[in-house]
Design a protein around this motif. Sequence first.
Motif, mmCIF file in Angstrom:
data_model
loop_
_atom_site.group_PDB
_atom_site.id
_atom_site.type_symbol
_atom_site.label_atom_id
_atom_site.label_comp_id
_atom_site.label_asym_id
_atom_site.label_seq_id
_atom_site.Cartn_x
_atom_site.Cartn_y
_atom_site.Cartn_z
ATOM 1 N N ARG A 124 0.825 -1.211 0.000
ATOM 2 C CA ARG A 124 0.000 0.000 0.000
ATOM 3 C C ARG A 124 0.858 1.260 0.000
ATOM 4 N NH1 ARG A 124 -3.339 -3.135 3.558
ATOM 5 N NH2 ARG A 124 -2.272 -2.216 5.357
ATOM 6 N N THR A 125 1.950 1.214 0.779
ATOM 7 C CA THR A 125 2.856 2.369 0.807
ATOM 8 C C THR A 125 3.507 2.583 -0.545
ATOM 9 O OG1 THR A 125 3.304 1.952 3.149
ATOM 10 C CG2 THR A 125 4.850 3.368 1.952
ATOM 11 N N ARG A 126 3.923 1.493 -1.201
ATOM 12 C CA ARG A 126 4.532 1.597 -2.516
ATOM 13 C C ARG A 126 3.534 2.125 -3.540
ATOM 14 N NH1 ARG A 126 7.123 -3.861 -4.368
ATOM 15 N NH2 ARG A 126 8.087 -3.508 -2.303
ATOM 16 N N TRP A 127 2.299 1.688 -3.435
ATOM 17 C CA TRP A 127 1.264 2.153 -4.371
ATOM 18 C C TRP A 127 0.990 3.640 -4.169
ATOM 19 C CZ3 TRP A 127 -3.676 4.210 -4.063
ATOM 20 C CH2 TRP A 127 -4.416 4.205 -5.253
ATOM 21 N N ARG A 128 0.979 4.102 -2.918
ATOM 22 C CA ARG A 128 0.760 5.531 -2.656
ATOM 23 C C ARG A 128 1.906 6.371 -3.206
ATOM 24 N NH1 ARG A 128 -0.527 3.643 2.701
ATOM 25 N NH2 ARG A 128 -2.792 3.455 2.982
ATOM 26 N N ARG A 129 3.128 5.846 -3.119
ATOM 27 C CA ARG A 129 4.268 6.589 -3.651
ATOM 28 C C ARG A 129 4.211 6.696 -5.180
ATOM 29 N NH1 ARG A 129 9.266 3.932 -0.122
ATOM 30 N NH2 ARG A 129 8.697 4.883 1.894
ATOM 31 N N ARG A 130 3.703 5.650 -5.826
ATOM 32 C CA ARG A 130 3.626 5.659 -7.283
ATOM 33 C C ARG A 130 2.385 6.352 -7.817
ATOM 34 N NH1 ARG A 130 5.650 -0.322 -9.377
ATOM 35 N NH2 ARG A 130 7.771 -0.197 -8.518
ATOM 36 N N LEU A 131 1.440 6.660 -6.937
ATOM 37 C CA LEU A 131 0.196 7.281 -7.386
ATOM 38 C C LEU A 131 0.432 8.603 -8.108
ATOM 39 C CD1 LEU A 131 -2.877 7.140 -7.506
ATOM 40 C CD2 LEU A 131 -2.958 8.256 -5.256
ATOM 41 N N PRO A 132 1.258 9.535 -7.589
ATOM 42 C CA PRO A 132 1.502 10.778 -8.353
ATOM 43 C C PRO A 132 2.132 10.509 -9.728
ATOM 44 C CG PRO A 132 2.223 11.025 -6.083
ATOM 45 C CD PRO A 132 1.920 9.568 -6.276
ATOM 46 N N TRP A 133 3.014 9.508 -9.804
ATOM 47 C CA TRP A 133 3.649 9.203 -11.091
ATOM 48 C C TRP A 133 2.626 8.702 -12.091
ATOM 49 C CZ3 TRP A 133 4.426 4.827 -14.131
ATOM 50 C CH2 TRP A 133 5.391 4.950 -15.125
ATOM 51 N N TRP A 134 1.735 7.798 -11.648
ATOM 52 C CA TRP A 134 0.702 7.296 -12.547
ATOM 53 C C TRP A 134 -0.273 8.406 -12.939
ATOM 54 C CZ3 TRP A 134 1.103 3.179 -15.266
ATOM 55 C CH2 TRP A 134 1.825 2.079 -14.793
ATOM 56 N N ALA A 135 -0.577 9.308 -12.010
ATOM 57 C CA ALA A 135 -1.461 10.431 -12.333
ATOM 58 C C ALA A 135 -0.823 11.332 -13.393
ATOM 59 C CB ALA A 135 -1.771 11.227 -11.072
ATOM 60 N N LEU A 136 0.491 11.564 -13.250
ATOM 61 C CA LEU A 136 1.180 12.394 -14.230
ATOM 62 C C LEU A 136 1.207 11.715 -15.593
ATOM 63 C CD1 LEU A 136 2.870 14.891 -14.900
ATOM 64 C CD2 LEU A 136 4.901 13.631 -14.124
ATOM 65 N N VAL A 137 1.468 10.405 -15.631
ATOM 66 C CA VAL A 137 1.482 9.677 -16.898
ATOM 67 C C VAL A 137 0.111 9.720 -17.560
ATOM 68 C CG1 VAL A 137 1.734 7.389 -17.917
ATOM 69 C CG2 VAL A 137 3.412 8.189 -16.253
ATOM 70 N N THR A 138 -0.943 9.549 -16.765
ATOM 71 C CA THR A 138 -2.303 9.594 -17.318
ATOM 72 C C THR A 138 -2.625 10.973 -17.883
ATOM 73 O OG1 THR A 138 -2.995 7.923 -15.692
ATOM 74 C CG2 THR A 138 -4.722 9.190 -16.804
ATOM 75 N N ALA A 139 -2.245 12.026 -17.143
ATOM 76 C CA ALA A 139 -2.508 13.387 -17.618
ATOM 77 C C ALA A 139 -1.744 13.684 -18.906
ATOM 78 C CB ALA A 139 -2.136 14.400 -16.535
#
Length: 299
Positions: A22-37
């Motif tokens: 869960r911690t790893r997923w939270r850390r990658r969440l901004p990166w995935w949001a940026l890739v999606t945008a």
Amino acid sequence: MSAADRPVLPGASAPASAPERRTRWRRRLPWWALVTALALAGLLWVFPFIWMVSASLKSPAEIFAGGLSLIPEQLRLDNYSRAWTDGSFRVYLLNTVIVTVGTVVIVVVRCALAGYVLGRYRFPGSRLILGILVATLFVPTGYTIIPIVKLSMQLGLLDQLSGMILALAGGANVASILIYAGYFRGLPSELEEAAVVDGAGFWRTFTRIMLPLSMPVTATVAVLTFLFTWNAFFLPLVFSFSNPALRTVSVGMQAFVGENSTDWSGMAAAGVISLLPIVALFAFMQRYFVEGIAGSVKS
């Protein structure tokens, strides 16, 4: 045996626990949001080109009835044959290739020589020349078209492709000169000193040493000049007023606009034909283009 009690083999990492995942997923969440945008922005950016390709395969009625739909009900490949033959785009494309290649060659040679002198030599008035070149960036194109046309008429070049080439290549090209000057300024002086020791003069040093080293910058200038010349409209329009056979692809789009109607599907097909060489060139030379820009900025 639970997953936590299983032995860990040598060299293998222990399985991550639920809190760690869960911690790893939270850390990658901004990166995935940026890739999606960025993916959505890229799709929005290329959507007009995709829609134009789709419109080139539709009938005029389907273009207006379908709206933003990208899937044609029936493929109309005759739009391309009509643009190529009836719209005379086979002639316009050949004219554009001749004008673009001639302009690129003249601009590259002229800007490379000017950038080499301004970047490697210090002489009285060099700063003044740079200031004048930068000042030309603020001169609108419309102010220069009248003397260009008058001079071309006096030389008998107004109704010739050679006149169009000289008119397009005769601009200041300040950005290209500054790119070359910045790149040449960053090269070590030992190269010229070694050339002088070997008995090389100015021209031999430039053609045998400096110009081959500036291939990334040359690719950048060639791509920029290619894009500018291929998409030029104002000067080719003036030079082809009295002779429509001299039209380039950008001016040739007017062939699909009539007094009472416009052939939108044929125009879309002509637009795809005119854009394919640009896309192919940039896809082939994008690495050299980026390297040239990065090298000149770094210098």
